[in-house]
Design a protein around this motif. Structure first.
Motif, mmCIF file in Angstrom:
data_model
loop_
_atom_site.group_PDB
_atom_site.id
_atom_site.type_symbol
_atom_site.label_atom_id
_atom_site.label_comp_id
_atom_site.label_asym_id
_atom_site.label_seq_id
_atom_site.Cartn_x
_atom_site.Cartn_y
_atom_site.Cartn_z
ATOM 1 N N GLU A 146 -45.399 -0.898 3.591
ATOM 2 C CA GLU A 146 -44.483 -0.741 2.456
ATOM 3 C C GLU A 146 -45.181 -1.063 1.130
ATOM 4 O OE1 GLU A 146 -40.340 -1.003 2.891
ATOM 5 O OE2 GLU A 146 -40.187 -2.636 1.435
ATOM 6 N N ASP A 147 -46.035 -2.070 1.129
ATOM 7 C CA ASP A 147 -46.775 -2.378 -0.099
ATOM 8 C C ASP A 147 -47.663 -1.204 -0.493
ATOM 9 O OD1 ASP A 147 -45.605 -4.798 -0.392
ATOM 10 O OD2 ASP A 147 -47.308 -5.986 0.315
ATOM 11 N N ASN A 148 -48.264 -0.543 0.503
ATOM 12 C CA ASN A 148 -49.048 0.656 0.223
ATOM 13 C C ASN A 148 -48.188 1.699 -0.489
ATOM 14 O OD1 ASN A 148 -51.980 1.268 1.578
ATOM 15 N ND2 ASN A 148 -50.967 -0.464 2.560
ATOM 16 N N LEU A 149 -46.976 1.900 0.027
ATOM 17 C CA LEU A 149 -46.094 2.897 -0.587
ATOM 18 C C LEU A 149 -45.715 2.487 -2.004
ATOM 19 C CD1 LEU A 149 -43.771 3.760 2.444
ATOM 20 C CD2 LEU A 149 -45.628 5.134 1.492
ATOM 21 N N LEU A 150 -45.378 1.208 -2.173
ATOM 22 C CA LEU A 150 -44.998 0.732 -3.509
ATOM 23 C C LEU A 150 -46.135 0.960 -4.508
ATOM 24 C CD1 LEU A 150 -43.183 -2.568 -2.505
ATOM 25 C CD2 LEU A 150 -42.129 -0.588 -3.600
ATOM 26 N N LEU A 151 -47.370 0.727 -4.046
ATOM 27 C CA LEU A 151 -48.499 0.909 -4.952
ATOM 28 C C LEU A 151 -48.690 2.375 -5.316
ATOM 29 C CD1 LEU A 151 -50.853 -1.737 -3.426
ATOM 30 C CD2 LEU A 151 -50.040 -1.678 -5.784
ATOM 31 N N GLY A 152 -48.253 3.275 -4.416
ATOM 32 C CA GLY A 152 -48.298 4.691 -4.761
ATOM 33 C C GLY A 152 -47.478 4.982 -6.003
ATOM 34 N N ALA A 153 -46.417 4.210 -6.195
ATOM 35 C CA ALA A 153 -45.531 4.420 -7.335
ATOM 36 C C ALA A 153 -45.926 3.560 -8.529
ATOM 37 C CB ALA A 153 -44.094 4.111 -6.922
ATOM 38 N N PHE A 154 -47.117 2.985 -8.487
ATOM 39 C CA PHE A 154 -47.560 2.064 -9.551
ATOM 40 C C PHE A 154 -47.360 2.607 -10.967
ATOM 41 C CE2 PHE A 154 -50.828 0.084 -12.240
ATOM 42 C CZ PHE A 154 -50.559 -1.256 -12.028
ATOM 43 N N PRO A 201 -41.937 -1.069 -12.669
ATOM 44 C CA PRO A 201 -42.191 -2.266 -13.480
ATOM 45 C C PRO A 201 -43.262 -3.138 -12.811
ATOM 46 C CG PRO A 201 -40.000 -2.352 -12.465
ATOM 47 C CD PRO A 201 -40.548 -0.994 -12.191
ATOM 48 N N ARG A 202 -44.074 -3.806 -13.625
ATOM 49 C CA ARG A 202 -45.262 -4.499 -13.109
ATOM 50 C C ARG A 202 -44.946 -5.824 -12.396
ATOM 51 N NH1 ARG A 202 -47.028 -0.355 -13.590
ATOM 52 N NH2 ARG A 202 -48.633 0.421 -14.980
ATOM 53 N N PHE A 203 -43.854 -6.478 -12.809
ATOM 54 C CA PHE A 203 -43.644 -7.816 -12.263
ATOM 55 C C PHE A 203 -42.451 -7.901 -11.312
ATOM 56 C CE2 PHE A 203 -46.451 -8.582 -15.779
ATOM 57 C CZ PHE A 203 -47.329 -9.499 -15.240
ATOM 58 N N PHE A 204 -41.256 -7.694 -11.830
ATOM 59 C CA PHE A 204 -40.094 -7.895 -10.965
ATOM 60 C C PHE A 204 -39.195 -6.655 -10.971
ATOM 61 C CE2 PHE A 204 -41.423 -12.011 -12.666
ATOM 62 C CZ PHE A 204 -41.817 -12.608 -11.485
ATOM 63 N N GLY A 205 -38.398 -6.514 -9.929
ATOM 64 C CA GLY A 205 -37.438 -5.417 -9.862
ATOM 65 C C GLY A 205 -38.041 -4.101 -9.415
ATOM 66 N N PHE A 206 -39.322 -4.134 -9.027
ATOM 67 C CA PHE A 206 -39.956 -2.868 -8.652
ATOM 68 C C PHE A 206 -39.442 -2.345 -7.309
ATOM 69 C CE2 PHE A 206 -42.675 -6.414 -7.516
ATOM 70 C CZ PHE A 206 -42.958 -6.181 -6.179
ATOM 71 N N ARG A 207 -39.093 -3.295 -6.413
ATOM 72 C CA ARG A 207 -38.608 -2.895 -5.098
ATOM 73 C C ARG A 207 -37.300 -2.113 -5.219
ATOM 74 N NH1 ARG A 207 -41.000 -4.964 -0.517
ATOM 75 N NH2 ARG A 207 -42.212 -6.582 -1.517
ATOM 76 N N LYS A 208 -36.423 -2.631 -6.082
ATOM 77 C CA LYS A 208 -35.119 -2.000 -6.247
ATOM 78 C C LYS A 208 -35.282 -0.616 -6.868
ATOM 79 C CE LYS A 208 -30.581 -3.162 -8.066
ATOM 80 N NZ LYS A 208 -29.960 -3.827 -9.210
ATOM 81 N N LYS A 209 -36.140 -0.549 -7.871
ATOM 82 C CA LYS A 209 -36.329 0.724 -8.556
ATOM 83 C C LYS A 209 -36.966 1.765 -7.631
ATOM 84 C CE LYS A 209 -37.665 2.641 -12.956
ATOM 85 N NZ LYS A 209 -38.694 2.653 -13.986
ATOM 86 N N ALA A 210 -37.803 1.294 -6.691
ATOM 87 C CA ALA A 210 -38.501 2.233 -5.815
ATOM 88 C C ALA A 210 -37.660 2.621 -4.605
ATOM 89 C CB ALA A 210 -39.822 1.624 -5.348
ATOM 90 N N ARG A 252 -36.729 8.215 0.802
ATOM 91 C CA ARG A 252 -37.159 9.596 1.003
ATOM 92 C C ARG A 252 -38.391 9.650 1.902
ATOM 93 N NH1 ARG A 252 -40.436 12.797 -3.045
ATOM 94 N NH2 ARG A 252 -40.591 14.849 -2.077
ATOM 95 N N VAL A 253 -39.371 8.775 1.617
ATOM 96 C CA VAL A 253 -40.593 8.786 2.429
ATOM 97 C C VAL A 253 -40.288 8.359 3.858
ATOM 98 C CG1 VAL A 253 -42.843 7.697 2.737
ATOM 99 C CG2 VAL A 253 -42.139 8.470 0.477
ATOM 100 N N TYR A 254 -39.413 7.351 4.006
ATOM 101 C CA TYR A 254 -39.058 6.907 5.359
ATOM 102 C C TYR A 254 -38.274 7.992 6.085
ATOM 103 C CZ TYR A 254 -40.624 2.193 4.209
ATOM 104 O OH TYR A 254 -41.392 1.114 3.874
ATOM 105 N N GLY A 255 -37.506 8.808 5.339
ATOM 106 C CA GLY A 255 -36.794 9.928 5.937
ATOM 107 C C GLY A 255 -37.780 10.959 6.477
ATOM 108 N N LEU A 256 -38.846 11.141 5.710
ATOM 109 C CA LEU A 256 -39.879 12.109 6.093
ATOM 110 C C LEU A 256 -40.696 11.591 7.271
ATOM 111 C CD1 LEU A 256 -40.351 14.763 4.573
ATOM 112 C CD2 LEU A 256 -42.102 13.611 3.232
ATOM 113 N N PHE A 257 -40.969 10.289 7.265
ATOM 114 C CA PHE A 257 -41.807 9.674 8.307
ATOM 115 C C PHE A 257 -41.090 8.462 8.895
ATOM 116 C CE2 PHE A 257 -44.867 11.140 4.980
ATOM 117 C CZ PHE A 257 -45.416 12.209 5.686
#
Lengths: 238, 292
Positions: A94-102, A106-115, A121-126
């Motif tokens: 999951e961290d790999n996926l989040l970094l894809g959306a770098f 947002p750089r510090f907080f709330g990135f999980r929610k935004k992503a 969608r990616v989990y739906g695909l895979f």
């Protein structure tokens, strides 16, 4: 969407690319095929900025991007899933996926929610990745790593995706799955440049194709045209 | 010798060992992103301590000086990266080794000229009176060292694990090219690591100064030992440097107690040689599990 003109690049003093030109129109899948060492991966690396082209131009959505460096090109909307997958082994899937959306998170907080929607969608695909989301990427199987690499590229919400040898080293069943995914992304309107050893499979999914030989484009055309070309038939589709 | 004295010396030594751990942690931070380390890190510790002392001389309160000192250390870290590391890394050369040593020598000479060669005390509001804790006496200063070191290392680790920028830091450490492909600038990540490393060095200086005094040579022995700790623990594990730091600190205390105070510096070097001979990846160094 992606127009490459007269691209020259290489490593040190040896020039690998000697003037490659290609055009990837929006919403199409373009295949780049050719023998080992023809310069396919170097083309990809020069387009995405991992190596600096010595000459030539790369237009991404009308903007020249050559020489900007990979990080800037990525932020401008080009997602390159590299040869050998290159997942971040010590980080979770999951961290790999989040970094894809770098670029857009947002750089510090709330990135999980935004992503979250993009992750869905990616989990739906895979669905396999959803099961393994907390597993370290380095411990995933080759097929799972490939899916992770494609998913990570998708997370960028790219304008163009470059897929370099997505079938490399995978079992035939998994290769089929990878190509089904590419077809599905194509149906969703994704613009893709695909480098493949499996020329036949690549031509089946592509709208247009280029054949590389010794750092240049030797032949180009629609898959139907290339399948009638005797030289291509003999060398790559035999 | 009564056990209480032995325990006392081991505990005091171990707490000082945490300072080595902190400096070693600074080595790890830059090594992770760039496979380079600042061989002039000791001078960063020393110059930051001097700058903090000067701020106190100017009349600023201790608690205002601490963050300013850290900020100065971070800026100095950035300067080292710019002056001594970046060009070498761009050319894939090992030139940073020599250049960081030279930067350190330059900072050393500059410090001697600006602040003089004498050791000076570093005033602090933290009480130095001992507190009796589990059978040993621990001073407030020693507690402040432990709290400061562990808090800052904990914060940096939290940053790396919980924020996206921190994960990007880890990503660039794992695969620089792949990080770039995600839009993460490797250059800026390396800068960040040098800034963090400089801040950590400054903290080490500020924490240790009230105990050891401030002088141009205050960090020259410390840096060798921090280097030993980093090598013995391995250049990856933050937890590892804490364990090895505590161990080496205690060992130094015991060496000076049983063999003589001249032997204080010996265990660090002995451990370094032993580690290089037996386990060059470090006790806590790990091979990344990777399926191909």
């Amino acid at each position: 969407m992606l127009i490459v003109t007269n691209l020259h690049a290489g490593y040190g003093l040896s020039e690998v690319l000697e003037g490659a030109s290609l055009n990837v129109k929006a919403g199409t899948v373009v295949a780049l095929i050719g023998a080992n060492g023809a310069g396919k991966t170097t083309t990809m690396r020069a387009i995405s900025g991992l190596i600096t082209p010595t000459r030539g131009e790369v237009l991404l959505d009308g903007k020249p991007v050559q020489g900007l460096g990979a990080a800037k090109v990525a932020r401008l909307g080009l997602a390159h899933s590299p040869e050998g997958r290159k997942v971040f082994a010590p980080l979770s899937a999951e961290d790999n996926l989040l970094l894809g959306a770098f670029p857009w998170l947002p750089r510090f907080f709330g990135f999980r929610k935004k992503a979250a929607p993009d992750l869905e969608r990616v989990y739906g695909l895979f669905p396999k990745l959803a099961e393994r989301r907390l597993q370290l990427a380095g411990t995933l199987s080759g097929g799972e790593q490939q899916m992770l690499a494609i998913g990570r590229a998708l997370m960028a919400r790219p304008k163009v995706m470059l897929l370099d040898e997505p079938s490399m080293g995978l079992a035939p069943v998994i290769v089929q799955e990878v190509f089904r995914t590419i077809e599905r992304l194509k149906a969703e309107g994704m613009t893709m440049l695909l480098v493949e050893q499996f020329a036949r499979a690549a031509l089946e999914v592509a709208d247009y194709a280029y054949v590389m030989e010794r750092g240049r484009i030797a032949v180009e055309g629609t898959p139907a045209e290339l399948s009638r070309d005797e030289r291509v038939l003999a060398a790559y589709l035999g | 010798m009564p056990f209480s004295i032995v325990a006392q010396i081991a505990v005091s030594g171990a707490l000082m060992g945490l300072v080595y751990a902190l400096v070693a942690y600074g080595f790890q931070l830059t090594y992770a992103t760039s496979k380079s380390i600042n061989f002039g890190q000791g001078e960063l510790v020393m110059v930051s301590a001097f700058v903090s002392l000067s701020l106190i001389d100017l009349g600023l309160p201790y608690w205002a000086v601490v963050p300013l000192g850290l900020l100065f250390g971070a800026l100095l870290g950035l300067a080292v990266e710019r002056a001594a590391v970046r060009l070498a890394l761009e050319q894939k050369s090992e030139g940073w080794i020599l250049l960081t040593i030279i930067t350190g020598l330059f900072l050393f000479s500059a410090a001697e000229n600006v602040w003089g060669r004498d050791d000076r005390p570093f005033p602090t509001p933290i009480p130095s009176a001992p507190i009796h804790l589990l059978g040993v006496d621990v001073t407030g200063l020693e507690i402040s060292v432990a709290v400061g070191v562990l808090a800052v290392m904990g914060l940096v680790e939290l940053f790396k694990r919980r924020t996206l920028l921190g994960k990007a830091f880890e990503a660039v450490s794992a695969d620089r090219d792949a990080g770039e492909l995600m839009g993460i600038s490797a250059t800026r990540t390396v800068m960040l690591s040098y800034a963090l490393s400089g801040g950590v060095a400054a903290l080490a200086g500020i924490l240790v100064s009230p105990i050891t005094t401030v002088g141009p040579t205050m960090a020259s022995a410390m840096i060798l030992k921090a280097f030993s700790v980093a090598v013995v623990a391995g250049l990856e594990s933050g937890f590892g440097v804490v364990v090895v730091g505590l161990f080496l600190g205690a060992l130094e205390g015991l060496a000076s107690l049983y063999i003589g105070s001249g032997w204080r510096e010996a265990p660090g070097l002995a451990l370094l040689i032993l580690a290089l001979a037996v386990r060059p990846t470090g006790v806590f160094g790990k091979a990344v599990i990777r399926k191909v």
